[in-house]
Write a protein that holds these residues in place. Sequence first.
Motif, PDB file in Angstrom:
ATOM      1  N   LEU A  41       0.841  -1.199   0.000  1.00 20.48           N
ATOM      2  CA  LEU A  41       0.000   0.000   0.000  1.00 20.48           C
ATOM      3  C   LEU A  41       0.873   1.245   0.000  1.00 20.48           C
ATOM      4  O   LEU A  41       1.825   1.347   0.782  1.00 20.48           O
ATOM      5  CB  LEU A  41      -0.894  -0.020   1.249  1.00 20.48           C
ATOM      6  CG  LEU A  41      -1.831   1.157   1.498  1.00 20.48           C
ATOM      7  CD1 LEU A  41      -2.891   1.240   0.401  1.00 20.48           C
ATOM      8  CD2 LEU A  41      -2.505   0.999   2.856  1.00 20.48           C
ATOM      9  N   LEU A  42       0.572   2.184  -0.900  1.00 19.60           N
ATOM     10  CA  LEU A  42       1.265   3.463  -0.875  1.00 19.60           C
ATOM     11  C   LEU A  42       0.424   4.510  -1.585  1.00 19.60           C
ATOM     12  O   LEU A  42      -0.491   4.195  -2.345  1.00 19.60           O
ATOM     13  CB  LEU A  42       2.649   3.382  -1.538  1.00 19.60           C
ATOM     14  CG  LEU A  42       2.762   3.541  -3.062  1.00 19.60           C
ATOM     15  CD1 LEU A  42       4.205   3.787  -3.452  1.00 19.60           C
ATOM     16  CD2 LEU A  42       2.215   2.339  -3.792  1.00 19.60           C
ATOM     17  N   ARG A  43       0.737   5.771  -1.306  1.00 23.29           N
ATOM     18  CA  ARG A  43       0.122   6.886  -2.039  1.00 23.29           C
ATOM     19  C   ARG A  43       1.203   7.504  -2.910  1.00 23.29           C
ATOM     20  O   ARG A  43       2.162   8.083  -2.409  1.00 23.29           O
ATOM     21  CB  ARG A  43      -0.465   7.936  -1.091  1.00 23.29           C
ATOM     22  CG  ARG A  43      -1.177   9.077  -1.845  1.00 23.29           C
ATOM     23  CD  ARG A  43      -2.099   9.860  -0.932  1.00 23.29           C
ATOM     24  NE  ARG A  43      -1.378  10.685   0.011  1.00 23.29           N
ATOM     25  CZ  ARG A  43      -1.041  11.964  -0.207  1.00 23.29           C
ATOM     26  NH1 ARG A  43      -1.340  12.544  -1.360  1.00 23.29           N
ATOM     27  NH2 ARG A  43      -0.396  12.643   0.713  1.00 23.29           N
ATOM     28  N   ASN A  44       1.037   7.359  -4.221  1.00 18.84           N
ATOM     29  CA  ASN A  44       2.028   7.880  -5.146  1.00 18.84           C
ATOM     30  C   ASN A  44       1.455   7.878  -6.556  1.00 18.84           C
ATOM     31  O   ASN A  44       0.299   7.501  -6.775  1.00 18.84           O
ATOM     32  CB  ASN A  44       3.320   7.055  -5.077  1.00 18.84           C
ATOM     33  CG  ASN A  44       4.553   7.901  -5.272  1.00 18.84           C
ATOM     34  OD1 ASN A  44       4.781   8.433  -6.357  1.00 18.84           O
ATOM     35  ND2 ASN A  44       5.353   8.041  -4.218  1.00 18.84           N
ATOM     36  N   ASP A  45       2.266   8.298  -7.490  1.00 12.72           N
ATOM     37  CA  ASP A  45       1.905   8.322  -8.899  1.00 12.72           C
ATOM     38  C   ASP A  45       2.108   6.922  -9.469  1.00 12.72           C
ATOM     39  O   ASP A  45       3.230   6.420  -9.522  1.00 12.72           O
ATOM     40  CB  ASP A  45       2.798   9.341  -9.611  1.00 12.72           C
ATOM     41  CG  ASP A  45       2.485   9.475 -11.090  1.00 12.72           C
ATOM     42  OD1 ASP A  45       1.735   8.643 -11.636  1.00 12.72           O
ATOM     43  OD2 ASP A  45       3.008  10.427 -11.712  1.00 12.72           O
ATOM     44  N   ILE A  46       1.035   6.283  -9.893  1.00 15.37           N
ATOM     45  CA  ILE A  46       1.113   4.890 -10.349  1.00 15.37           C
ATOM     46  C   ILE A  46       1.976   4.744 -11.594  1.00 15.37           C
ATOM     47  O   ILE A  46       2.517   3.671 -11.859  1.00 15.37           O
ATOM     48  CB  ILE A  46      -0.305   4.331 -10.593  1.00 15.37           C
ATOM     49  CG1 ILE A  46      -0.284   2.792 -10.622  1.00 15.37           C
ATOM     50  CG2 ILE A  46      -0.933   4.917 -11.870  1.00 15.37           C
ATOM     51  CD1 ILE A  46      -1.665   2.158 -10.579  1.00 15.37           C
ATOM     52  N   THR A  47       2.166   5.821 -12.351  1.00  9.00           N
ATOM     53  CA  THR A  47       2.996   5.751 -13.559  1.00  9.00           C
ATOM     54  C   THR A  47       4.477   5.643 -13.231  1.00  9.00           C
ATOM     55  O   THR A  47       5.300   5.444 -14.135  1.00  9.00           O
ATOM     56  CB  THR A  47       2.773   6.979 -14.462  1.00  9.00           C
ATOM     57  OG1 THR A  47       3.261   8.167 -13.807  1.00  9.00           O
ATOM     58  CG2 THR A  47       1.310   7.160 -14.812  1.00  9.00           C
ATOM     59  N   LYS A  48       4.840   5.747 -11.947  1.00  9.16           N
ATOM     60  CA  LYS A  48       6.244   5.645 -11.548  1.00  9.16           C
ATOM     61  C   LYS A  48       6.632   4.241 -11.068  1.00  9.16           C
ATOM     62  O   LYS A  48       7.803   3.989 -10.789  1.00  9.16           O
ATOM     63  CB  LYS A  48       6.543   6.639 -10.419  1.00  9.16           C
ATOM     64  CG  LYS A  48       6.442   8.102 -10.821  1.00  9.16           C
ATOM     65  CD  LYS A  48       6.805   8.998  -9.650  1.00  9.16           C
ATOM     66  CE  LYS A  48       6.773  10.468 -10.024  1.00  9.16           C
ATOM     67  NZ  LYS A  48       7.139  11.332  -8.867  1.00  9.16           N
ATOM     68  N   LEU A  49       5.688   3.346 -10.984  1.00 12.89           N
ATOM     69  CA  LEU A  49       5.952   2.051 -10.359  1.00 12.89           C
ATOM     70  C   LEU A  49       6.589   1.065 -11.327  1.00 12.89           C
ATOM     71  O   LEU A  49       6.074   0.823 -12.417  1.00 12.89           O
ATOM     72  CB  LEU A  49       4.658   1.461  -9.802  1.00 12.89           C
ATOM     73  CG  LEU A  49       3.877   2.331  -8.802  1.00 12.89           C
ATOM     74  CD1 LEU A  49       2.737   1.526  -8.208  1.00 12.89           C
ATOM     75  CD2 LEU A  49       4.780   2.890  -7.713  1.00 12.89           C
ATOM     76  N   GLU A  50       7.691   0.453 -10.887  1.00 15.52           N
ATOM     77  CA  GLU A  50       8.373  -0.586 -11.671  1.00 15.52           C
ATOM     78  C   GLU A  50       7.775  -1.948 -11.317  1.00 15.52           C
ATOM     79  O   GLU A  50       8.342  -2.730 -10.564  1.00 15.52           O
ATOM     80  CB  GLU A  50       9.874  -0.569 -11.374  1.00 15.52           C
ATOM     81  CG  GLU A  50      10.587   0.701 -11.806  1.00 15.52           C
ATOM     82  CD  GLU A  50      12.060   0.677 -11.440  1.00 15.52           C
ATOM     83  OE1 GLU A  50      12.617  -0.429 -11.259  1.00 15.52           O
ATOM     84  OE2 GLU A  50      12.663   1.764 -11.308  1.00 15.52           O
ATOM     85  N   VAL A  51       6.601  -2.198 -11.865  1.00 12.26           N
ATOM     86  CA  VAL A  51       5.902  -3.449 -11.607  1.00 12.26           C
ATOM     87  C   VAL A  51       5.582  -4.130 -12.939  1.00 12.26           C
ATOM     88  O   VAL A  51       5.722  -3.537 -14.004  1.00 12.26           O
ATOM     89  CB  VAL A  51       4.591  -3.194 -10.819  1.00 12.26           C
ATOM     90  CG1 VAL A  51       4.905  -2.760  -9.394  1.00 12.26           C
ATOM     91  CG2 VAL A  51       3.731  -2.138 -11.507  1.00 12.26           C
TER      92      VAL A  51
END
Length: 259
Positions: A41-51
């Motif tokens: 769980l986190l609050r952030n910009d989803i376009t930054k996630l390396e998933v």
Amino acid sequence: MSTIPVSDIPCVSLLYKLDRLKPAESSTYTPSSTYNDKIALLRNDITKLEVDSIVNAANNSLLGGGGVDGAIHRAAGPELYDECELLDGCVTGSAKITKGYRLPAKHVIHAVGPVYQSTKRQGKHTSLLQGCYRTSLELAVDNKLKSIAFSALSTGVYGYPSDEAAETAIGEVRKFLDSGKGDSLERIVFCNFTEKDEKAYFDMIPKFFPPDQTVEKKDEESPAPTSEDLAAQLPDPPTKNPSEEGQPDAKKLKSLKES
């Protein structure tokens, strides 16, 4: 743009250790350290996630819009639009998968959430939102992906109350894991952009994923990093809201076809 590796996204186990998550007063679910290490769980910009995949809050056309949808399309580049044009849209309550193109995520799963007021009158709002999460998870598993990050589906212009949406989303993920279908997934992330959504998830997570007290006792017996050290590793939350440019107005929302 600085990206966030999946290893840096805090899991539920860590959030309990940091006292960021508080145990629920009561829970009918069995504690699982395996689940708590898998759910993040986190609050952030989803376009930054390396998933391996991020789940977009898409509309029926899949051709982009405002808010998170527009942000994902802009970050992925025009190639994403081109592939989405070939998909012939998507019905509400389901999802379709594409490549991630210029995103750090390898794939985008486009889930079409329900417009709250119209689908609630039909008694379909819960089942349609559940369908978005279930289908997204199935697509991730079927495509042999190891990580998936969800945006808060339908809680923006579609008007789904954050607390109801969070309870439905988390409950469906727990059901999927209990079925054994999600065993191959290593990380399931709830990525919120607004404070209201983040609060709803922090309130609801402990109900479905309570802390495993046996693991906590073992941790106390062995040396571990301090809370300050662990907290310093958490990604910073966003400081700006996603642009609302391109969001459909209220009249257009009322005319959207619901399945």
